[in-house]
Design a protein around this motif. Structure first.
Motif, PDB file in Angstrom:
ATOM      1  N   THR A 144      -8.317 -50.086  -0.834  1.00 46.40           N
ATOM      2  CA  THR A 144      -9.771 -49.889  -0.803  1.00 46.40           C
ATOM      3  C   THR A 144     -10.344 -49.686   0.591  1.00 46.40           C
ATOM      4  N   ASN A 145      -9.838 -50.412   1.586  1.00 45.25           N
ATOM      5  CA  ASN A 145     -10.417 -50.362   2.929  1.00 45.25           C
ATOM      6  C   ASN A 145      -9.387 -50.844   3.955  1.00 45.25           C
ATOM      7  N   PRO A 146      -8.400 -50.008   4.280  1.00 43.57           N
ATOM      8  CA  PRO A 146      -7.354 -50.456   5.199  1.00 43.57           C
ATOM      9  C   PRO A 146      -7.912 -50.751   6.587  1.00 43.57           C
ATOM     10  N   LYS A 147      -7.456 -51.846   7.169  1.00 41.37           N
ATOM     11  CA  LYS A 147      -7.902 -52.270   8.493  1.00 41.37           C
ATOM     12  C   LYS A 147      -6.692 -52.543   9.362  1.00 41.37           C
ATOM     13  N   ARG A 148      -6.904 -52.459  10.665  1.00 40.41           N
ATOM     14  CA  ARG A 148      -5.827 -52.688  11.612  1.00 40.41           C
ATOM     15  C   ARG A 148      -6.316 -53.454  12.821  1.00 40.41           C
ATOM     16  N   SER A 149      -5.425 -54.257  13.395  1.00 40.19           N
ATOM     17  CA  SER A 149      -5.610 -54.811  14.731  1.00 40.19           C
ATOM     18  C   SER A 149      -5.015 -53.783  15.680  1.00 40.19           C
ATOM     19  N   VAL A 150      -5.598 -53.661  16.854  1.00 37.83           N
ATOM     20  CA  VAL A 150      -5.128 -52.654  17.808  1.00 37.83           C
ATOM     21  C   VAL A 150      -4.813 -53.320  19.137  1.00 37.83           C
ATOM     22  N   THR A 151      -3.670 -52.974  19.699  1.00 32.28           N
ATOM     23  CA  THR A 151      -3.316 -53.409  21.047  1.00 32.28           C
ATOM     24  C   THR A 151      -3.131 -52.164  21.899  1.00 32.28           C
ATOM     25  N   SER A 152      -3.506 -52.268  23.168  1.00 37.49           N
ATOM     26  CA  SER A 152      -3.387 -51.132  24.069  1.00 37.49           C
ATOM     27  C   SER A 152      -3.475 -51.645  25.497  1.00 37.49           C
ATOM     28  N   SER A 153      -3.792 -50.754  26.408  1.00 38.47           N
ATOM     29  CA  SER A 153      -4.043 -51.141  27.792  1.00 38.47           C
ATOM     30  C   SER A 153      -5.156 -50.262  28.332  1.00 38.47           C
ATOM     31  N   VAL A 154      -5.834 -50.759  29.361  1.00 36.99           N
ATOM     32  CA  VAL A 154      -6.879 -49.982  30.031  1.00 36.99           C
ATOM     33  C   VAL A 154      -6.588 -49.975  31.530  1.00 36.99           C
ATOM     34  N   ARG A 155      -7.072 -48.952  32.189  1.00 37.58           N
ATOM     35  CA  ARG A 155      -6.852 -48.821  33.624  1.00 37.58           C
ATOM     36  C   ARG A 155      -7.753 -49.787  34.392  1.00 37.58           C
ATOM     37  N   THR A 156      -7.305 -50.123  35.610  1.00 40.19           N
ATOM     38  CA  THR A 156      -8.123 -50.955  36.482  1.00 40.19           C
ATOM     39  C   THR A 156      -8.078 -50.398  37.906  1.00 40.19           C
ATOM     40  N   THR A 157      -9.025 -50.848  38.718  1.00 40.42           N
ATOM     41  CA  THR A 157      -9.008 -50.537  40.147  1.00 40.42           C
ATOM     42  C   THR A 157      -8.659 -51.791  40.947  1.00 40.42           C
ATOM     43  N   VAL A 158      -8.227 -52.822  40.270  1.00 43.58           N
ATOM     44  CA  VAL A 158      -7.882 -54.092  40.904  1.00 43.58           C
ATOM     45  C   VAL A 158      -6.482 -53.977  41.506  1.00 43.58           C
ATOM     46  N   LYS A 159      -6.368 -54.327  42.784  1.00 46.37           N
ATOM     47  CA  LYS A 159      -5.089 -54.234  43.494  1.00 46.37           C
ATOM     48  C   LYS A 159      -4.006 -55.025  42.757  1.00 46.37           C
ATOM     49  N   GLY A 160      -2.867 -54.370  42.556  1.00 46.53           N
ATOM     50  CA  GLY A 160      -1.745 -55.012  41.883  1.00 46.53           C
ATOM     51  C   GLY A 160      -1.787 -54.900  40.367  1.00 46.53           C
ATOM     52  N   TYR A 161      -2.851 -54.330  39.817  1.00 42.91           N
ATOM     53  CA  TYR A 161      -3.012 -54.204  38.363  1.00 42.91           C
ATOM     54  C   TYR A 161      -3.460 -52.782  38.006  1.00 42.91           C
ATOM     55  N   PRO A 162      -2.534 -51.847  37.929  1.00 40.00           N
ATOM     56  CA  PRO A 162      -2.940 -50.489  37.550  1.00 40.00           C
ATOM     57  C   PRO A 162      -3.486 -50.430  36.118  1.00 40.00           C
TER      58      PRO A 162
END
Length: 120
Positions: A41-59
């Motif tokens: 009737t209404n399929p749902k999902r959890s989503v995992t991903s990544s986002v970019r940063t400008t923080v040094k050491g964390y691209p």
């Protein structure tokens, strides 16, 4: 008849959902029947991903939804995440996007960024 493999528990039951009679077979527990009905009737999902940063050491920093969204919105969500750039250190479970796509679900971090003043 629709066929699904239940992902609610480790059993991985092979479910058959009869949309005419609104019945489910193959489930070893009641959660399987509920899962099959929702998938139909209404399929749902959890989503995992990544986002970019400008923080040094964390691209990039890993993120996830803090709830489930409609399966049909997953592509749109991924496009939204593609445009996100975090510009300051975030803690674990900190909100990156509140109420993403007006779903009532937030995008939160799954990893803390070490150092509160690490932005250079």
């Amino acid at each position: 008849m629709k066929e699904y493999i239940c992902i609610v528990c480790p059993n991985g039951c092979h479910l058959c959902y009869d949309e005419v009679n609104n019945t489910c077979t193959g489930n070893k527990c009641p959660r399987g029947a509920k899962y099959a009905f929702q998938e139909f009737t209404n399929p749902k999902r959890s989503v995992t991903s990544s986002v970019r940063t400008t923080v040094k050491g964390y691209p990039v920093i890993s993120v996830r939804t803090d709830g489930e969204i409609n399966k049909g919105l997953v592509k749109e969500l991924m496009e939204e995440l593609r445009g996100v750039i975090v510009d300051h250190p975030l803690k674990l479970n900190e909100i990156v996007i509140e109420n993403v796509l007006n779903t009532g679900v937030n995008i939160i971090t799954t990893t803390p960024m070490e150092g509160e003043n690490n932005n250079e």
